[in-house]
Each structure stands twice: as structure tokens, then as C-alpha cells.
Design a protein around this motif. Structure first.
Motif, PDB file in Angstrom:
ATOM      1  N   THR A  45       0.847  -1.197   0.000  1.00  0.00           N
ATOM      2  CA  THR A  45       0.000   0.000   0.000  1.00  0.00           C
ATOM      3  C   THR A  45       0.879   1.243   0.000  1.00  0.00           C
ATOM      4  O   THR A  45       0.441   2.308  -0.434  1.00  0.00           O
ATOM      5  CB  THR A  45      -0.905   0.031   1.254  1.00  0.00           C
ATOM      6  OG1 THR A  45      -0.047  -0.062   2.422  1.00  0.00           O
ATOM      7  CG2 THR A  45      -1.893  -1.132   1.247  1.00  0.00           C
ATOM      8  N   SER A  46       2.133   1.115   0.475  1.00  0.00           N
ATOM      9  CA  SER A  46       3.017   2.287   0.606  1.00  0.00           C
ATOM     10  C   SER A  46       4.129   2.261  -0.425  1.00  0.00           C
ATOM     11  O   SER A  46       4.329   1.282  -1.140  1.00  0.00           O
ATOM     12  CB  SER A  46       3.677   2.281   2.002  1.00  0.00           C
ATOM     13  OG  SER A  46       4.728   1.301   2.007  1.00  0.00           O
ATOM     14  N   THR A  47       4.915   3.342  -0.446  1.00  0.00           N
ATOM     15  CA  THR A  47       6.090   3.422  -1.330  1.00  0.00           C
ATOM     16  C   THR A  47       7.381   3.158  -0.539  1.00  0.00           C
ATOM     17  O   THR A  47       8.474   3.294  -1.071  1.00  0.00           O
ATOM     18  CB  THR A  47       6.182   4.839  -1.939  1.00  0.00           C
ATOM     19  OG1 THR A  47       6.276   5.780  -0.835  1.00  0.00           O
ATOM     20  CG2 THR A  47       4.973   5.179  -2.785  1.00  0.00           C
ATOM     21  N   TYR A  48       7.236   2.771   0.735  1.00  0.00           N
ATOM     22  CA  TYR A  48       8.396   2.661   1.632  1.00  0.00           C
ATOM     23  C   TYR A  48       9.562   1.880   1.047  1.00  0.00           C
ATOM     24  O   TYR A  48      10.712   2.196   1.240  1.00  0.00           O
ATOM     25  CB  TYR A  48       8.004   1.963   2.940  1.00  0.00           C
ATOM     26  CG  TYR A  48       7.051   2.713   3.829  1.00  0.00           C
ATOM     27  CD1 TYR A  48       6.645   2.149   5.036  1.00  0.00           C
ATOM     28  CD2 TYR A  48       6.549   3.974   3.494  1.00  0.00           C
ATOM     29  CE1 TYR A  48       5.766   2.808   5.879  1.00  0.00           C
ATOM     30  CE2 TYR A  48       5.680   4.649   4.326  1.00  0.00           C
ATOM     31  CZ  TYR A  48       5.293   4.054   5.522  1.00  0.00           C
ATOM     32  OH  TYR A  48       4.425   4.705   6.373  1.00  0.00           O
ATOM     33  N   GLU A  49       9.276   0.739   0.396  1.00  0.00           N
ATOM     34  CA  GLU A  49      10.353  -0.226   0.058  1.00  0.00           C
ATOM     35  C   GLU A  49      10.406  -0.552  -1.432  1.00  0.00           C
ATOM     36  O   GLU A  49      10.996  -1.562  -1.800  1.00  0.00           O
ATOM     37  CB  GLU A  49      10.119  -1.524   0.854  1.00  0.00           C
ATOM     38  CG  GLU A  49      10.113  -1.375   2.357  1.00  0.00           C
ATOM     39  CD  GLU A  49      11.494  -1.181   2.960  1.00  0.00           C
ATOM     40  OE1 GLU A  49      11.578  -0.736   4.121  1.00  0.00           O
ATOM     41  OE2 GLU A  49      12.483  -1.478   2.262  1.00  0.00           O
ATOM     42  N   ILE A  50       9.817   0.307  -2.274  1.00  0.00           N
ATOM     43  CA  ILE A  50       9.738  -0.025  -3.707  1.00  0.00           C
ATOM     44  C   ILE A  50      11.121  -0.396  -4.244  1.00  0.00           C
ATOM     45  O   ILE A  50      12.111   0.298  -3.992  1.00  0.00           O
ATOM     46  CB  ILE A  50       9.142   1.159  -4.506  1.00  0.00           C
ATOM     47  CG1 ILE A  50       7.637   1.259  -4.205  1.00  0.00           C
ATOM     48  CG2 ILE A  50       9.379   0.991  -6.000  1.00  0.00           C
ATOM     49  CD1 ILE A  50       6.942   2.409  -4.921  1.00  0.00           C
ATOM     50  N   ARG A 112       6.726  -3.639  -4.927  1.00  0.00           N
ATOM     51  CA  ARG A 112       6.042  -2.669  -5.782  1.00  0.00           C
ATOM     52  C   ARG A 112       4.775  -2.217  -5.094  1.00  0.00           C
ATOM     53  O   ARG A 112       4.268  -2.891  -4.202  1.00  0.00           O
ATOM     54  CB  ARG A 112       5.716  -3.263  -7.157  1.00  0.00           C
ATOM     55  CG  ARG A 112       4.576  -4.302  -7.160  1.00  0.00           C
ATOM     56  CD  ARG A 112       4.209  -4.701  -8.567  1.00  0.00           C
ATOM     57  NE  ARG A 112       3.106  -5.682  -8.639  1.00  0.00           N
ATOM     58  CZ  ARG A 112       1.804  -5.344  -8.702  1.00  0.00           C
ATOM     59  NH1 ARG A 112       1.454  -4.052  -8.639  1.00  0.00           N
ATOM     60  NH2 ARG A 112       0.868  -6.276  -8.763  1.00  0.00           N
ATOM     61  N   GLN A 113       4.269  -1.034  -5.497  1.00  0.00           N
ATOM     62  CA  GLN A 113       3.026  -0.523  -4.907  1.00  0.00           C
ATOM     63  C   GLN A 113       1.827  -0.999  -5.741  1.00  0.00           C
ATOM     64  O   GLN A 113       1.960  -1.182  -6.955  1.00  0.00           O
ATOM     65  CB  GLN A 113       3.048   1.014  -4.869  1.00  0.00           C
ATOM     66  CG  GLN A 113       1.948   1.615  -4.006  1.00  0.00           C
ATOM     67  CD  GLN A 113       2.061   3.126  -3.853  1.00  0.00           C
ATOM     68  OE1 GLN A 113       2.589   3.814  -4.721  1.00  0.00           O
ATOM     69  NE2 GLN A 113       1.561   3.638  -2.723  1.00  0.00           N
ATOM     70  N   THR A 115      -1.386  -0.927  -7.947  1.00  0.00           N
ATOM     71  CA  THR A 115      -1.694   0.043  -9.015  1.00  0.00           C
ATOM     72  C   THR A 115      -3.204   0.039  -9.325  1.00  0.00           C
ATOM     73  O   THR A 115      -3.918  -0.893  -8.946  1.00  0.00           O
ATOM     74  CB  THR A 115      -0.975  -0.337 -10.327  1.00  0.00           C
ATOM     75  OG1 THR A 115      -1.525  -1.599 -10.780  1.00  0.00           O
ATOM     76  CG2 THR A 115       0.521  -0.456 -10.124  1.00  0.00           C
ATOM     77  N   LYS A 139      -8.131   3.708  -1.914  1.00  0.00           N
ATOM     78  CA  LYS A 139      -7.580   3.729  -3.282  1.00  0.00           C
ATOM     79  C   LYS A 139      -8.624   3.214  -4.281  1.00  0.00           C
ATOM     80  O   LYS A 139      -8.804   3.768  -5.358  1.00  0.00           O
ATOM     81  CB  LYS A 139      -6.315   2.857  -3.362  1.00  0.00           C
ATOM     82  CG  LYS A 139      -5.082   3.386  -2.618  1.00  0.00           C
ATOM     83  CD  LYS A 139      -3.941   2.362  -2.654  1.00  0.00           C
ATOM     84  CE  LYS A 139      -2.800   2.707  -1.721  1.00  0.00           C
ATOM     85  NZ  LYS A 139      -1.992   3.863  -2.136  1.00  0.00           N
TER      86      LYS A 139
END
Ligand code: 6LJ
Length: 194
Positions: A45-50, A112-113, A115, A139
Motif C-alpha cells: 500500500t506504501s512506497t516505503y520499500e519499492i 512494488r506498490q 496500481t 484507493k
């Protein structure tokens, strides 16, 4: 064979819980002989670890349980590319990954987040806790033609442990608990859908 069903496992960072759930489900589907019927992936759900590989504690847990896990573990600089930009940024197709894993060839997974396309193409989006669920529903409310059923993976648990807690600040035992919950829930979900 075309895959007839699809499931996306989701957690906050896509490096702890959802890659474990994806790996466990893929092994259960493979052992049941139905892996080719399924499109299986995981996301955040987050972009923390993309772009990052799964957490090493999760990898160690999967190794202890003999569950192949897609992870970036590369010394080599061998790479691959495409002549088109059609699938820029997408993960490798899971049917190919299942085939590689069957032959003991590991391949990589990077976080990945989730989409907009995921909401429109997956049958199920299964998440881990109430924060994931509220983030996903928020979302989804902004997506046209959302097809996915968004549910807690824990809602399939025969032992009724509804929430699969984030082990990021936890111990190896916490990853074991995540594994055991995912194993029970994925089995129940698979048996209800194949
Ligand atoms: N947030 C929270 C949180 C709250 C309770 C328990 C665990 C976590 C937690 C924290 C993480 N990364 C540290 C903070 C990241 N930064 C937060 C502010 C924005 C910039 C990024 C995680 C990373 C990967 C997977 C799960 C994670 N889970």
C-alpha cells in the motif's frame, strides 16, 4: 493455459507479510497441481520499500519451511530487456516464475506498490490488517471499474485470527507466526476457490 483466477496479496511494504503469503500460496497451488490456473503476485500500500527484496527474516523463515521465495539474490550482472516499453516496471509473469521455481531456478521479486490496474484486473486483493484494508478501500474508491474483491486474508483463517500483524519491528518468532497464519489462510482460500 490461460489463468482463470487471480490473487494479489498486499501489506504495508511488500517485503514482509505479502511476499510470504504469495510464496506460500504459490507452493500450495503448485503442490495441488493448479498453479497454471492462477495469476499470483504481491504488492504494497506504501512506497516505503519499492524496488527492495523481501526481508531477510522472511527469506530465512521460508527456507526453514522449504517454501521457494522469489527474491533478489544476485551476484551476477546478467540482465534482460524488452524491445517495447509495454510492461515497463511490471514484475515478471508469475506463470514463468512458477515454471522457473518448479525447476529450482530462483528468480527475483522486488517490492512494488498496488496500481489502479491491479484493482481492475485481479479477482481478489487479500491484505493483512485493518490499515491495509482501509488504505485499499480508499484507493479503490478512486478507481473506475474496480473488479477486485478486497478482503482480509485472515478472514479465511479456520482459527479465526483475523489480523496478520506487521512483523517489521518484531522477531523471528513473529515471522513464524506470520508464516503459520498465511499457511492456514492460503490453504482455506485455495480450497474454497479451486
Ligand atoms: N510505518 C510504520 C510501522 C508502524 C508499526 C509497525 C511497523 C511499521 C513499519 C515500518 C516500516 N518502515 C519504517 C518506517 C518507514 N518510513 C515511514 C515514514 C515514511 C518513510 C518511510 C516498514 C517497512 C516495510 C514493511 C513494513 C514496515 N512497517
Amino acid at each position: 493455459m490461460a489463468t482463470s483466477k487471480s490473487v494479489l496479496f498486499v501489506c504495508l511494504g511488500n517485503i514482509c507479510r505479502s511476499p510470504i503469503a504469495e510464496a506460500v500460496f504459490r507452493k500450495q497451488a503448485t503442490d495441488k497441481g493448479v498453479a497454471n490456473d492462477w495469476r499470483i503476485d504481491s504488492a504494497a500500500t506504501s512506497t516505503y520499500e519499492i524496488g527492495n527484496p523481501p526481508d531477510h527474516r522472511g527469506l530465512a523463515c521460508m527456507k526453514r519451511h522449504g517454501v521457494p521465495m522469489r527474491h533478489v539474490a544476485r551476484q551476477w550482472c546478467i540482465d534482460s530487456g524488452a524491445t517495447s516499453n509495454w510492461n515497463e516496471g511490471s514484475s515478471p509473469d508469475t506463470r514463468g516464475i512458477a515454471c522457473l521455481l518448479k525447476h529450482g531456478i530462483e528468480t527475483d521479486h522486488s517490492a512494488r506498490q498496488v496500481t489502479q490496474d491491479d484493482f481492475q484486473t485481479y479477482d481478489y486483493i487479500l491484505c493483512m490488517d485493518e490499515n491495509n484494508l482501509s488504505d485499499l478501500n480508499k484507493k479503490a474508491s478512486r478507481v473506475k471499474d474496480c473488479k477486485a474483491k478486497i478482503e482480509l486474508l485472515g478472514s479465511y483463517d479456520p482459527q479465526k485470527q483475523l489480523i496478520i500483524r506487521d512483523p517489521y519491528y518484531g522477531s523471528d518468532q513473529d515471522f513464524e507466526t506470520v508464516y503459520e497464519q498465511c499457511a492456514r489462510c492460503c490453504r482455506a482460500f485455495l480450497d474454497a476457490n479451486s
